[in-house]
Write a protein that holds these residues in place. Structure first.
Motif: not given
Length: 662
Positions: A464-470, A484-486, A510-517
């Motif tokens: 998953x990190x590979x996909x988000x990065x490239x 694809x939007x994650x 990478x996943x918490x660049x926008x974090x909503x609580x």
């Protein structure tokens, strides 16, 4: 008119003669008293009759008859007074004797007439009679009351002018009896009349009379009896067709009615219950019927065991009150076993529906809580961007709903939304999921929602990190470019997961660049009313029910609960309460919510049944465990424990003593 002159009669004779004045054509115009008798003078004065000693003063054209008691009247016929007839002393005395006899008979006759008249006016039936000319000559008090006319108003009037619909003229004409004729008068009164001709001994018909009585009340009573029988038949049909078990007892607590559903539930036939005490079907605990009969108040939501099979049931019992008196009670019995099965099916169906639905928008996120509104505002910003979004919140708080709303609010709304549980993912599955969201090269790719990211395996996290990065993944040795939007979610503490090595630190950033609580439900209890209304509307459609509202007491109960399962748990509790509520009810009461909260925690045992154990003993062990758990959770407070379990305090103490917990 015959004018009468009396000469020298004594007082007794005068008193008798005065009966002559009662005759229609006789009048005493004077009394001659030649002997100056004081008693005669006194009598004349009392009666207002002229008197004096000289007969000549009374002889005029007005005298037609002279009764001479003196024997000294100078003539029996005088040409000077040709109109006067003089009766001698002996003839006058004879008349007095005849009148005396007639007076005695008249008094007896008048006495009889008074008796007959009293009887005539005392009977409840109306009586009306006519003479040979059809005019009214008989009319009693009952007829006066029924017809609204007095005797004086109708006497001598033609019968048809008073009662146009009367059949007396026909009876008079034909001379035949007309019996039991129903008739409605012009004043709306319904009567039953019998008419008879008045036949004299010689066979001559001289009139007719009718005897009638008011049957308006009788007709009304008959109609009421008919209506009551119809209602009774209808109620029995409803009770017997009901799927809920129903039992009815009288004021003494003896069974008077059960339906087939009751027999199916308890195994007891109506012959075994009717006429027997209300305790005949109880395996343990008190009779709720007897409690209701004593208190005259309804009792709802009592857990009991009934019948030969010790079925666990919930009982609602209400008093039957007629004219402020308790005439019995009616109980409606719900089988908990069947309800639990229905609840499981409901949960499974709802889970399937959630999997199929994917069109939620921001309008579906309900509430006015400030923290919630901030989360919605952040989600709307995220919908307009392409960066990964992390949704943080407790289970059931609505993370998937937010993910759907972000997807439908983005440019990718025409593409597919795929939800994947991270606990089931491996490397091949993540590649397949990402590829699946790429519908066609000409279209925008869809959204991949990864639920509970901390459960993702390390090798999958790397992929998953590979996909988000490239923006691509390597499959079969060659890179594939995708778009694809994650969106990810987590109920866990991400920072602790990174610290413990459960979550890759680089992936975390990478996943918490926008974090909503998303705030939990217990932090926004003011929104429970809005959420409840929306959930009821949805559940009514699913169940085919019509629950319109929650009572204020029930709402307070909902708002005071901690909701560890958040909105998802609220939905489950409301659905259970709707199943547990009385059939046809339009609202949820506090008792419904209490039972729903109690039933939600009942779990089926995971372990296999031990050897040589009966079902009853296993159920008792389970009941004891539930009592111990509830007591512990409520710090030993009996009132709170009984309320939490949805049973009476008395039943709680009975069970605690049974299992030696006090």
């Amino acid at each position: 008119m015959q004018n009468l002159l009396i000469i020298d009669a004594d007082q007794n004779s005068l008193r008798v003669l005065q009966q002559l004045e009662q005759l229609e054509h006789v009048r005493i115009i004077g009394i001659v008293d030649t002997n100056a008798n004081d008693s005669v003078s006194k009598f004349a004065r009392q009666k207002g009759i002229p008197h004096g000693p000289d007969p000549e003063s009374f002889l005029s054209g007005n005298v037609q008859l002279v009764l001479d008691f003196s024997g000294n009247f100078p003539f029996t016929y005088n040409p000077k007074y040709p109109q006067i007839t003089v009766l001698s002393k002996s003839s006058s005395q004879l008349i007095v004797k005849l009148l005396a006899c007639q007076g005695t008979e008249l008094e007896l006759l008048q006495s009889d007439i008074l008796i007959y008249k009293s009887i005539f006016n005392s009977v409840g039936e109306g009586m009306i009679g006519i003479d040979g000319m059809g005019t009214i000559n008989l009319f009693n008090d009952s007829a006066s009351k029924m017809l609204g006319f007095s005797f004086d108003e109708v006497l001598g009037k033609p019968i048809l002018s008073v009662i146009p619909e009367s059949g007396l003229p026909d009876v008079l004409k034909k001379g035949q009896i007309d019996s039991n004729v129903e008739l409605q008068l012009t004043n709306g009164l319904d009567i039953l009349s019998s008419r008879y001709p008045l036949v004299m001994p010689d066979g001559t018909i001289t009139g007719a009379f009718a005897v009638f009585k008011d049957i308006t009340g009788v007709i009304r009573t008959a109609e009421e009896i008919t209506d009551l029988k119809r209602v009774k038949t209808m109620l029995e049909a409803i009770i017997h067709s009901s799927d809920d078990a129903i039992s009815v007892v009288d004021s003494e607590g003896l069974g008077i009615l059960v339906n087939p559903a009751y027999t199916r539930l308890t195994g007891l036939t109506d012959k075994e219950v009717i006429g027997q005490p209300a305790t005949v079907d109880i395996s343990s605990g008190e009779s709720i019927h007897m409690r209701v009969l004593e208190t005259k108040r309804p009792v709802r939501g009592v857990n009991m065991q009934l019948g030969e099979n010790n079925r666990d049931v919930i009982v609602n019992v209400a008093p039957i009150i007629v004219d402020q008196e308790v005439k019995g009670s009616v109980g409606v019995i719900h089988d908990i076993t069947e309800m639990r099965s229905l609840m499981k099916q409901l949960d499974h169906a709802k889970a399937m529906i959630r999997e199929l639905e994917s069109t939620y928008t921001f309008d579906d996120i309900l509430g006015n809580n400030e923290d919630l509104l901030i989360a919605v505002s952040q989600a709307k910003i995220a919908a307009g961007s392409e960066i990964p979004v992390m949704l943080r919140g407790e289970p059931g708080s609505g993370k998937e709903l937010f993910a759907h709303a972000i997807h439908t609010g983005s440019k990718r709304k025409e593409s597919e939304f795929i939800r994947v549980s991270c606990s089931s993912l491996d490397v091949d599955a993540i590649e397949a999921a990402i590829k699946h969201t790429e519908i066609q090269h000409e279209k925008r790719s869809g959204t991949l929602f990864l639920d509970e990211i901390t459960e993702l395996k390390p090798d999958v996290q790397k992929k998953l990190l590979e996909y988000i990065g490239s923006g691509s993944i390597t499959a079969a040795g060659k890179p594939i470019q995708l778009s694809v939007r994650i969106i990810t979610s987590s109920a866990a503490n991400l920072e602790r997961a990174v610290h413990e090595g459960v979550l890759c630190e680089e992936l975390y950033y990478q996943l918490t660049r926008m974090s909503i609580r998303i705030p939990p439900l217990r932090m926004r209890t003011d929104d429970i009313g809005i959420l409840t209304d929306a959930l009821l509307a949805m559940l009514n459609q699913e169940f085919g029910m019509a629950i319109q509202q929650v009572t204020p007491e029930a709402m307070l109960r909902l708002q005071s609960y901690e909701w560890p399962g958040n909105v998802r748990e609220l939905e489950n509790v409301l659905s259970r309460a709707m199943i547990l509520t009385e059939s046809g009810s339009a609202k949820l009461n506090e008792e419904d919510i209490v039972r729903a909260l109690s039933s939600r925690s009942v779990q089926q045992p995971d372990s296999a049944l031990p050897d040589k154990r009966t079902l009853a003993s296993l159920m008792e062990d389970h009941e004891k465990l539930l009592l111990e758990t509830s007591l512990r959770e409520n710090n030993g407070q009996k009132v709170l424990t009984a309320d939490r379990l949805g049973i009476s305090l008395r039943s709680l103490y009975y069970k605690l003593e049974k299992y030696k917990l006090i």
